[in-house]
Scaffold this motif. Structure first.
Motif, PDB file in Angstrom:
ATOM      1  N   LEU A 148       7.842  -4.822  -2.370  1.00 64.26           N
ATOM      2  CA  LEU A 148       7.234  -5.686  -3.219  1.00 64.26           C
ATOM      3  C   LEU A 148       5.708  -5.599  -2.930  1.00 64.26           C
ATOM      4  O   LEU A 148       5.097  -5.596  -1.889  1.00 64.26           O
ATOM      5  CB  LEU A 148       7.625  -7.052  -2.775  1.00 64.26           C
ATOM      6  N   ALA A 149       4.898  -5.587  -4.226  1.00 70.93           N
ATOM      7  CA  ALA A 149       3.528  -5.454  -4.075  1.00 70.93           C
ATOM      8  C   ALA A 149       2.731  -6.350  -4.869  1.00 70.93           C
ATOM      9  O   ALA A 149       3.142  -6.433  -6.168  1.00 70.93           O
ATOM     10  CB  ALA A 149       3.044  -3.944  -4.283  1.00 70.93           C
ATOM     11  N   SER A 150       1.769  -6.865  -4.476  1.00 71.05           N
ATOM     12  CA  SER A 150       0.939  -7.962  -5.089  1.00 71.05           C
ATOM     13  C   SER A 150      -0.247  -7.558  -5.056  1.00 71.05           C
ATOM     14  O   SER A 150      -1.507  -8.104  -5.913  1.00 71.05           O
ATOM     15  CB  SER A 150       1.182  -9.445  -5.266  1.00 71.05           C
ATOM     16  N   TRP A 151      -1.055  -6.749  -4.228  1.00 71.02           N
ATOM     17  CA  TRP A 151      -2.292  -6.378  -4.045  1.00 71.02           C
ATOM     18  C   TRP A 151      -2.410  -5.017  -4.592  1.00 71.02           C
ATOM     19  O   TRP A 151      -2.625  -3.910  -4.097  1.00 71.02           O
ATOM     20  CB  TRP A 151      -2.760  -6.088  -2.538  1.00 71.02           C
ATOM     21  N   VAL A 152      -2.365  -5.277  -5.914  1.00 72.28           N
ATOM     22  CA  VAL A 152      -2.447  -4.388  -6.948  1.00 72.28           C
ATOM     23  C   VAL A 152      -3.641  -4.493  -8.025  1.00 72.28           C
ATOM     24  O   VAL A 152      -3.687  -5.432  -8.394  1.00 72.28           O
ATOM     25  CB  VAL A 152      -1.195  -4.251  -7.771  1.00 72.28           C
ATOM     26  N   SER A 153      -4.243  -3.295  -8.351  1.00 72.50           N
ATOM     27  CA  SER A 153      -5.479  -3.557  -9.473  1.00 72.50           C
ATOM     28  C   SER A 153      -5.767  -2.350 -10.206  1.00 72.50           C
ATOM     29  O   SER A 153      -5.334  -1.483  -9.720  1.00 72.50           O
ATOM     30  CB  SER A 153      -6.849  -4.137  -8.397  1.00 72.50           C
ATOM     31  N   GLN A 154      -6.478  -2.714 -11.490  1.00 74.78           N
ATOM     32  CA  GLN A 154      -6.572  -1.240 -12.076  1.00 74.78           C
ATOM     33  C   GLN A 154      -8.129  -0.822 -11.294  1.00 74.78           C
ATOM     34  O   GLN A 154      -8.622  -1.629 -10.955  1.00 74.78           O
ATOM     35  CB  GLN A 154      -7.035  -1.639 -13.740  1.00 74.78           C
ATOM     36  N   ALA A 155      -7.997   0.375 -11.228  1.00 75.55           N
ATOM     37  CA  ALA A 155      -9.320   1.087 -10.766  1.00 75.55           C
ATOM     38  C   ALA A 155      -9.984   1.990 -11.357  1.00 75.55           C
ATOM     39  O   ALA A 155     -11.110   2.459 -11.063  1.00 75.55           O
ATOM     40  CB  ALA A 155      -8.772   1.680  -9.240  1.00 75.55           C
ATOM     41  N   SER A 156      -9.466   2.549 -12.605  1.00 79.60           N
ATOM     42  CA  SER A 156     -10.083   3.584 -13.322  1.00 79.60           C
ATOM     43  C   SER A 156      -9.531   3.527 -14.842  1.00 79.60           C
ATOM     44  O   SER A 156      -8.266   3.368 -15.045  1.00 79.60           O
ATOM     45  CB  SER A 156      -9.937   4.910 -12.670  1.00 79.60           C
ATOM     46  N   PHE A 157     -10.412   3.572 -15.756  1.00 81.32           N
ATOM     47  CA  PHE A 157     -10.136   3.812 -17.360  1.00 81.32           C
ATOM     48  C   PHE A 157      -9.598   5.308 -17.578  1.00 81.32           C
ATOM     49  O   PHE A 157      -8.564   5.751 -17.982  1.00 81.32           O
ATOM     50  CB  PHE A 157     -11.358   3.577 -18.105  1.00 81.32           C
ATOM     51  N   VAL A 158     -10.526   6.353 -17.006  1.00 78.44           N
ATOM     52  CA  VAL A 158     -10.221   7.693 -17.438  1.00 78.44           C
ATOM     53  C   VAL A 158     -10.417   8.476 -16.037  1.00 78.44           C
ATOM     54  O   VAL A 158     -11.772   8.510 -15.606  1.00 78.44           O
ATOM     55  CB  VAL A 158     -11.204   8.282 -18.388  1.00 78.44           C
ATOM     56  N   PRO A 159      -9.302   9.009 -15.803  1.00 76.34           N
ATOM     57  CA  PRO A 159      -7.909   8.800 -16.088  1.00 76.34           C
ATOM     58  C   PRO A 159      -7.515   7.450 -15.574  1.00 76.34           C
ATOM     59  O   PRO A 159      -8.131   6.655 -14.870  1.00 76.34           O
ATOM     60  CB  PRO A 159      -7.372   9.751 -15.092  1.00 76.34           C
ATOM     61  N   PRO A 160      -6.455   7.294 -16.269  1.00 78.02           N
ATOM     62  CA  PRO A 160      -6.033   5.748 -15.778  1.00 78.02           C
ATOM     63  C   PRO A 160      -5.538   5.515 -14.417  1.00 78.02           C
ATOM     64  O   PRO A 160      -4.810   6.581 -13.967  1.00 78.02           O
ATOM     65  CB  PRO A 160      -4.626   5.262 -16.507  1.00 78.02           C
ATOM     66  N   GLY A 161      -6.287   4.670 -13.640  1.00 74.43           N
ATOM     67  CA  GLY A 161      -5.801   4.645 -12.156  1.00 74.43           C
ATOM     68  C   GLY A 161      -5.765   3.387 -11.651  1.00 74.43           C
ATOM     69  O   GLY A 161      -6.244   2.262 -12.230  1.00 74.43           O
ATOM     70  N   ILE A 162      -5.032   3.268 -10.485  1.00 75.80           N
ATOM     71  CA  ILE A 162      -4.722   1.864 -10.100  1.00 75.80           C
ATOM     72  C   ILE A 162      -4.972   1.849  -8.311  1.00 75.80           C
ATOM     73  O   ILE A 162      -4.982   3.122  -7.974  1.00 75.80           O
ATOM     74  CB  ILE A 162      -3.476   1.350 -10.347  1.00 75.80           C
ATOM     75  N   THR A 163      -4.956   0.848  -7.784  1.00 76.28           N
ATOM     76  CA  THR A 163      -5.197   0.624  -6.385  1.00 76.28           C
ATOM     77  C   THR A 163      -4.032  -0.109  -5.943  1.00 76.28           C
ATOM     78  O   THR A 163      -3.771  -1.184  -6.699  1.00 76.28           O
ATOM     79  CB  THR A 163      -6.167   0.174  -5.678  1.00 76.28           C
TER      80      THR A 163
END
Ligand SMILES: Cc1cc2nc3c(=O)[nH]c(=O)nc-3n(C[C@H](O)[C@H](O)[C@H](O)COP(=O)(O)O)c2cc1C
Length: 735
Positions: free
Chosen positions: A608-623
């Motif tokens: 289960l993960a809640s420390w999730v965030s978008q990190a980049s538009f191009v390329p689409p990236g997350i942390t």
């Protein structure tokens, strides 16, 4: 040509895993893989057995030669094997193991310094399935040749995966007649094939080649070359600390013994002329890129060096630290650290250092009075030449510094709490299990004290039991028993009163009956020892799923140790602790509630993960932040694929409940949830409102978590009406 088939177990394999050339034999079809105990020479239709194993005092199996046709010969061998196996154990013999996976390998030659070349055995695919290959970036196996004015030296022979190509390439790259010395900084049964092939390829020069190696390596070489009629070709020189050998032309080789429990024979070599350090396992990495040097520096290889250190050296941090101190290396252009010096004294030290470095690089004598404190004893290094991974040229300073930091951190961890990992292993399978358990312990922030009972004394074992806060014991089954060193170790443990109060665990590899593991478990249970995880029984070589069970078991044990320590500490602490202002403030940072799923081979995990965030538009990236001791951590290394499932407000509670249950090591976490397979191998939850297939691009170490940066390769919004579930917390001190 059809792949050769092992006459003993029936498995077929690429020729590199078979012994293919033995004196006077027309063909040899015995399997040299560790799971097959019998090696046979088929010589002109006659069968000779070679082994059975004499390690741990088990007598060698011998079958008389029979002068028959090859088919008949093979069939008589199989019968003999079956009979012998039934003698060794009353239970049925093992089914033939599946054939090893074919790997693409080659050996290339690269000049790395004046008079010095490296032969690089390269495997683009992951060469093996042991935990240290977890990054799946391939592997290299390096040998080096130094060509002095009067003699050449070969440093190390390659793993059996490269044996054929190694000798062929060596023969075409250098004049074998000039090689007067062989330096073995490490030797194992997996290198026997290459060593024999190399010795046989040497031209007859009257004088034997001198093999420089440590005492443990010398014993192995003697044992494995005993019956090959090679005794006139080589002469062993047992190296003592400070020994040197002169190759002429300024190439003087200095040897530094660097033993660890995993590699008791470890030895580094330093060439004073080129200032190259041949560092063996130290500063190694399992990675195979197109570059032969560390082009791209820390960004390109930092993760590989760190991961190799964590898997292979962290469990022996004490010995790794001693090795570093013995080497006392400094990069050629690194500034010395001046500790107590200030102002003009620092400038003076700088000048001395630069002057001394220039003199050294010109090969001129350096007066002690010119040198800053301690520099005269240091090995000044232009490049580090390890046995695995790139030759380190641009990152020498950083790598040496990081090794210092990593060993220091591990020793500090060990001061808080340590688990003793006690084991023996004849063919490396139990070692692989011990290694994975050690990684699980270490990633939970607990120190590891590795005790290979074949080489450690009873006093060392007793002292470790006094120090440690938990222990595991592992053994192979040989001839229906545990080997004698394990019997002795178990005897010591059973009478140790303190050990009884410690959380502990049992593991081991076996072939078909596995009595050793059962016996150890039973004896511990009979004496009221507290087993912290279900006993691990592994048939022959571990798969990824077994290694995952080991890693998770190690983590469970380490957490049990930490809980016990905390419980003892909290007995005197106040019962209710109010969250601090900082913790309350941090707690207001929120994230989407998601489920991360990852698979690798037959291993699978989820969190289960809640420390999730978008990190980049191009390329689409997350942390995504993953706690260091999380089970899934080993499946989300750089390059790994995973699926991030976003939960909706409607079903998040039910899904979260399912994933927050306690799980046994290796237990499937998504069994109670409906899933389908994603194209990257991960699992998509039926209840997710959106899902993303991701690839881990990098990992940043952030306190007690790893922060993954991953690109999103594919994804879909499944339910556009339901809002994303948000995880609200009371405090930033926990999830
Ligand atoms: C000489 C010999 C005897 C063996 N005897 C047994 C046995 O009695 N029962 C068993 O289950 N496995 C037996 N095995 C298989 C080993 O336990 C198996 O190869 C195991 O993976 C070895 O672990 P290690 O690599 O840690 O040494 C035997 C293997 C050899 C070479």
């Amino acid at each position: 040509m059809a792949a050769p088939v092992c006459v003993s177990c029936g498995a077929s394999a690429p020729s590199s895993t078979f012994i293919t050339s033995v004196r006077n034999s027309t063909s040899l079809s015995s399997h040299s893989a560790s799971f097959c105990r019998f090696k046979f020479a088929i010589r002109n239709g006659a069968v000779f057995t070679q082994t059975g194993d004499t390690q741990f005092g088990i007598p060698a199996l011998r079958i008389n030669a029979v002068n028959v046709g090859e088919d008949e010969a093979k069939s008589s061998v199989r019968q003999a094997v079956a009979v012998d196996q039934n003698k060794v154990s009353t239970s049925s013999p093992p089914p033939p193991p599946s054939a090893p996976v074919k790997q693409e390998t080659d050996v290339r030659v690269v000049q790395i310094a004046k008079d010095t070349i490296t032969l690089r055995g390269r495997s683009i695919d992951r060469l093996k399935y042991e935990v240290e290959y977890g990054l799946k970036r391939g592997s290299t196996n390096n040998s080096y040749i130094i060509q002095g004015a009067t003699a050449s030296a070969l440093i190390d022979v390659m793993d059996q995966a490269f044996a054929d190509a190694f000798v062929k390439t060596l023969t075409s790259a250098v004049n074998l007649e000039a090689i007067k010395y062989l330096v073995l900084g490490h030797f194992s049964p997996k290198r026997v094939e290459s060593l024999k092939a190399f010795l046989k390829a040497l031209p007859n020069q009257g004088a034997p080649i001198e093999i420089f190696c440590s005492n443990p390596a010398a014993q192995l070489v003697t044992k494995f070359l005993a019956d090959d009629g090679l005794e006139n070709i080589y002469k062993i020189r047992n190296v003592r600390a400070g020994d040197v050998v002169d190759l002429g032309g300024g190439h003087e080789l200095k040897f530094i013994l660097t033993p660890t429990p995993r590699w008791p024979d470890g030895m580094c070599t330093y060439d004073s002329s080129t200032q190259l350090l041949f560092s063996q396992k130290l500063f190694s990495a399992h990675v195979c890129q197109s570059d032969d040097f560390d082009v791209g520096g820390w960004d390109a290889y930092g993760e590989d060096w760190r991961f190799y250190f964590e898997c292979m050296l962290a469990p022996s941090a004490k010995q790794a630290r001693i090795a570093l101190e013995r080497l006392n290396i400094v990069a050629q252009y690194a500034k010395p650290s001046y500790r107590d010096k200030k102002g003009v004294d620092v400038v003076k030290e700088d000048m001395k250092y630069i002057f001394s470095t220039v003199l050294r690089s010109l090969n001129l004598p350096v007066s002690k009075s010119l040198l800053s404190d301690g520099v005269v004893e240091k090995l000044v290094t232009t490049a580090i030449c390890p046995i695995h991974g790139p030759v380190v040229r641009s990152t020498v300073t950083e790598l040496i510094r990081e090794y210092g930091v990593w060993t220091f951190e591990k020793l500090k961890q060990a001061e808080e709490a340590t688990v003793a990992v006690i084991y023996a292993s004849a063919y490396g399978n139990t070692t692989a299990l011990a290694q994975a358990i050690s990684r699980g312990i270490s990633k939970a922030g607990v120190g590891v004290d590795t005790l290979n009972v074949e080489i450690c004394s009873t006093e060392e074992l007793k002292a470790s039991l006094q120090r440690c806060s938990g222990f595991v014991i592992g053994s192979p089954t040989l001839g229906g028993h545990m080997p004698t060193p394990i019997q002795n170790a178990l005897g010591v443990i059973l009478v140790d009163e303190k050990a009884k109060s410690l959380p502990c665990g049992v593991f081991g590899s076996f072939g078909w009956s596995g009595e050793a593991v059962d016996l150890i478990e039973q004896r511990l249970k009979d004496c009221d020892f507290k087993l912290a995880f279900p006993t691990i029984r592994c048939k022959f070589k571990p798969t990824e799923a077994t290694l995952q069970v080991c890693e998770e078991s190690g983590t469970d044990l380490a957490q049990a140790v930490k809980r016990l320590k905390a419980k003892r500490g909290s007995e005197s602490a106040p019962k209710f602790v109010v969250a601090s202002n900082v913790e309350q403030a941090v707690g207001r940072v929120v994230g989407s509630l998601c489920v991360l799923t990852a698979r690798s081979g037959d291993a699978e995990s989820a969190m289960l993960a809640s420390w999730v965030s978008q990190a980049s538009f191009v390329p689409p990236g997350i942390t995504v932040a993953v706690a260091k001791d999380r089970a899934v951590e080993g499946l989300v290394l750089v390059g790994a694929k995973f699926v991030l499932n976003v939960l909706g407000q409607n079903k998040s509670t039910a899904v979260a409940k399912e994933l927050l249950k306690p799980f046994k090591p290796g237990e499937k976490r998504l069994e109670g949830l409906e899933t389908r397979e994603a194209s990257n191998g991960g699992l998509i939850l039926k209840d997710a409102i959106s899902w993303m297939e991701c690839t881990v691009k990098s990992r940043l170490e952030t306190g007690d978590h790893w922060l993954l940066y991953a690109t999103v390769d594919a994804g879909d919004l499944v339910d556009e009406k339901t809002l994303t579930a948000i995880h609200h917390r009371k405090t930033g001190a926990r999830y």
